[in-house]
Design a protein around this motif. Structure first.
Motif, PDB file in Angstrom:
ATOM      1  N   SER A 134      16.958  60.606  27.276  1.00 46.71           N
ATOM      2  CA  SER A 134      15.655  60.877  27.897  1.00 46.71           C
ATOM      3  C   SER A 134      15.509  62.356  28.236  1.00 46.71           C
ATOM      4  CB  SER A 134      15.482  60.025  29.153  1.00 46.71           C
ATOM      5  OG  SER A 134      15.459  58.664  28.821  1.00 46.71           O
ATOM      6  N   ARG A 135      16.572  62.981  28.734  1.00 48.65           N
ATOM      7  CA  ARG A 135      16.518  64.424  29.027  1.00 48.65           C
ATOM      8  C   ARG A 135      16.263  65.222  27.750  1.00 48.65           C
ATOM      9  NH1 ARG A 135      20.234  63.023  32.993  1.00 48.65           N
ATOM     10  NH2 ARG A 135      22.039  63.240  31.648  1.00 48.65           N
ATOM     11  N   GLU A 136      16.926  64.818  26.677  1.00 44.63           N
ATOM     12  CA  GLU A 136      16.719  65.496  25.404  1.00 44.63           C
ATOM     13  C   GLU A 136      15.282  65.314  24.914  1.00 44.63           C
ATOM     14  OE1 GLU A 136      18.367  65.044  20.873  1.00 44.63           O
ATOM     15  OE2 GLU A 136      19.795  64.775  22.519  1.00 44.63           O
ATOM     16  N   LEU A 137      14.732  64.129  25.105  1.00 46.40           N
ATOM     17  CA  LEU A 137      13.349  63.860  24.707  1.00 46.40           C
ATOM     18  C   LEU A 137      12.376  64.736  25.494  1.00 46.40           C
ATOM     19  CD1 LEU A 137      11.242  62.232  23.141  1.00 46.40           C
ATOM     20  CD2 LEU A 137      11.395  60.488  24.948  1.00 46.40           C
ATOM     21  N   VAL A 138      12.606  64.900  26.785  1.00 48.30           N
ATOM     22  CA  VAL A 138      11.726  65.749  27.601  1.00 48.30           C
ATOM     23  C   VAL A 138      11.805  67.199  27.126  1.00 48.30           C
ATOM     24  CG1 VAL A 138      11.395  66.703  29.915  1.00 48.30           C
ATOM     25  CG2 VAL A 138      11.690  64.251  29.612  1.00 48.30           C
ATOM     26  N   GLU A 139      13.005  67.677  26.810  1.00 45.56           N
ATOM     27  CA  GLU A 139      13.142  69.047  26.301  1.00 45.56           C
ATOM     28  C   GLU A 139      12.380  69.222  24.984  1.00 45.56           C
ATOM     29  OE1 GLU A 139      17.313  69.852  26.003  1.00 45.56           O
ATOM     30  OE2 GLU A 139      17.613  69.746  28.169  1.00 45.56           O
ATOM     31  N   LEU A 179      15.240  59.352  33.587  1.00 50.72           N
ATOM     32  CA  LEU A 179      16.129  60.513  33.642  1.00 50.72           C
ATOM     33  C   LEU A 179      17.213  60.379  34.695  1.00 50.72           C
ATOM     34  CD1 LEU A 179      13.391  63.263  33.363  1.00 50.72           C
ATOM     35  CD2 LEU A 179      14.944  62.516  31.579  1.00 50.72           C
ATOM     36  N   GLY A 180      17.170  59.308  35.472  1.00 55.18           N
ATOM     37  CA  GLY A 180      18.159  59.114  36.524  1.00 55.18           C
ATOM     38  C   GLY A 180      17.817  59.851  37.798  1.00 55.18           C
ATOM     39  N   LEU A 181      16.555  60.257  37.946  1.00 54.47           N
ATOM     40  CA  LEU A 181      16.114  60.972  39.133  1.00 54.47           C
ATOM     41  C   LEU A 181      15.446  60.006  40.097  1.00 54.47           C
ATOM     42  CD1 LEU A 181      14.547  64.046  37.335  1.00 54.47           C
ATOM     43  CD2 LEU A 181      16.804  63.894  38.368  1.00 54.47           C
ATOM     44  N   ARG A 213      24.175  53.569  30.636  1.00 54.91           N
ATOM     45  CA  ARG A 213      23.061  54.154  31.394  1.00 54.91           C
ATOM     46  C   ARG A 213      23.081  55.679  31.285  1.00 54.91           C
ATOM     47  NH1 ARG A 213      17.981  53.371  32.688  1.00 54.91           N
ATOM     48  NH2 ARG A 213      17.436  54.939  34.198  1.00 54.91           N
ATOM     49  N   SER A 214      24.263  56.276  31.297  1.00 52.64           N
ATOM     50  CA  SER A 214      24.370  57.733  31.141  1.00 52.64           C
ATOM     51  C   SER A 214      23.855  58.185  29.779  1.00 52.64           C
ATOM     52  CB  SER A 214      25.816  58.182  31.323  1.00 52.64           C
ATOM     53  OG  SER A 214      26.255  57.912  32.627  1.00 52.64           O
ATOM     54  N   GLU A 215      24.132  57.386  28.748  1.00 44.62           N
ATOM     55  CA  GLU A 215      23.620  57.714  27.415  1.00 44.62           C
ATOM     56  C   GLU A 215      22.099  57.678  27.390  1.00 44.62           C
ATOM     57  OE1 GLU A 215      25.333  55.174  24.469  1.00 44.62           O
ATOM     58  OE2 GLU A 215      27.379  55.716  25.015  1.00 44.62           O
ATOM     59  N   VAL A 216      21.508  56.650  28.018  1.00 47.02           N
ATOM     60  CA  VAL A 216      20.048  56.540  28.067  1.00 47.02           C
ATOM     61  C   VAL A 216      19.449  57.739  28.792  1.00 47.02           C
ATOM     62  CG1 VAL A 216      18.157  55.195  29.061  1.00 47.02           C
ATOM     63  CG2 VAL A 216      20.012  54.037  27.879  1.00 47.02           C
ATOM     64  N   GLU A 217      20.062  58.133  29.913  1.00 49.37           N
ATOM     65  CA  GLU A 217      19.552  59.281  30.674  1.00 49.37           C
ATOM     66  C   GLU A 217      19.672  60.565  29.869  1.00 49.37           C
ATOM     67  OE1 GLU A 217      21.674  59.152  34.353  1.00 49.37           O
ATOM     68  OE2 GLU A 217      20.610  57.361  35.039  1.00 49.37           O
ATOM     69  N   ALA A 218      20.771  60.744  29.137  1.00 49.27           N
ATOM     70  CA  ALA A 218      20.938  61.945  28.318  1.00 49.27           C
ATOM     71  C   ALA A 218      19.901  61.984  27.195  1.00 49.27           C
ATOM     72  CB  ALA A 218      22.351  61.997  27.745  1.00 49.27           C
ATOM     73  N   VAL A 229       3.408  60.267  24.583  1.00 45.96           N
ATOM     74  CA  VAL A 229       4.732  59.803  25.016  1.00 45.96           C
ATOM     75  C   VAL A 229       4.873  60.073  26.508  1.00 45.96           C
ATOM     76  CG1 VAL A 229       7.219  60.170  24.776  1.00 45.96           C
ATOM     77  CG2 VAL A 229       5.753  60.154  22.758  1.00 45.96           C
ATOM     78  N   ARG A 230       5.423  59.103  27.221  1.00 45.45           N
ATOM     79  CA  ARG A 230       5.609  59.214  28.673  1.00 45.45           C
ATOM     80  C   ARG A 230       7.069  58.923  29.003  1.00 45.45           C
ATOM     81  NH1 ARG A 230       1.829  56.153  32.921  1.00 45.45           N
ATOM     82  NH2 ARG A 230       0.468  57.849  32.309  1.00 45.45           N
ATOM     83  N   VAL A 231       7.693  59.812  29.775  1.00 42.46           N
ATOM     84  CA  VAL A 231       9.074  59.633  30.233  1.00 42.46           C
ATOM     85  C   VAL A 231       9.061  59.693  31.754  1.00 42.46           C
ATOM     86  CG1 VAL A 231      11.422  60.537  30.152  1.00 42.46           C
ATOM     87  CG2 VAL A 231       9.956  60.744  28.143  1.00 42.46           C
ATOM     88  N   SER A 232       9.573  58.659  32.386  1.00 42.56           N
ATOM     89  CA  SER A 232       9.550  58.609  33.855  1.00 42.56           C
ATOM     90  C   SER A 232      10.798  59.269  34.442  1.00 42.56           C
ATOM     91  CB  SER A 232       9.469  57.154  34.330  1.00 42.56           C
ATOM     92  OG  SER A 232      10.673  56.491  34.056  1.00 42.56           O
TER      93      SER A 232
END
Length: 164
Positions: A97-102, A121-123, A90-95, A114-117
């Motif tokens: 996703s954070r990279e994708l948002v950046e 991000l684990g928020l 799960r931490s890998e997925v969140e990391a 593209v949509r990221v919820s």
């Protein structure tokens, strides 16, 4: 998994087994493992589901022998390993996703629609980051893309002003 040690195996060696001390040590280990599993469950709560239950050794209440206590300890250790794997994935997925948002913020035209919820991000809470064109179809034709951050959760009911 190695078989539990039986008393008869020590009879020929002249070694005395202190069963009371072994029980105390196994119960101490089980308690420590249960506490660790509980903390992992609390850490993962709301982000991912982890296996936290173990099957009962016996269907009726009774004092467990050393082999059964060892089996409980081993099952708890297996659950902790599974929980650690779940939290790490799960931490890998969140990391990611954070990279994708950046990357989306740096170049929104490369990530069209593209949509990221926030959950990715684990928020906590509602909301998402969405790459979309400015000014609708005109912006899409002109190549004007942006990342829009949603305002959060929709309202639960009607606004008071709507009723007036």
């Amino acid at each position: 998994m190695p078989a539990p040690i039986e008393r008869e195996e020590f009879a020929g060696l002249g070694i005395e087994v202190d069963e009371r001390q072994a029980r105390l040590e196994l119960r101490r280990q089980i308690g420590r493992l249960e506490a660790e599993l509980a903390s992992l469950f609390g850490e993962a709560f709301g982000h991912t589901q982890i296996p936290h239950q173990i099957e009962a050794v016996a269907t009726t209440p009774r004092v467990l022998d050393l082999g059964e206590l060892e089996a409980v300890r081993d099952r708890l250790a297996e659950r902790i390993a599974e929980a650690n794997e779940g939290i790490a994935s799960r931490s890998e997925v969140e990391a990611e996703s954070r990279e994708l948002v950046e990357q989306m913020l740096a170049a929104p035209q490369d990530f069209k629609w593209v949509r990221v919820s926030r959950q990715d991000l684990g928020l906590k809470g509602c909301g998402h980051w969405h790459s979309r064109p400015r000014l609708g179809p005109i912006g899409m034709l002109m190549g004007w893309w942006r990342v829009k951050v949603s305002s959060g959760c929709p309202l639960a009911g009607r606004l008071a002003a709507v009723d007036d």
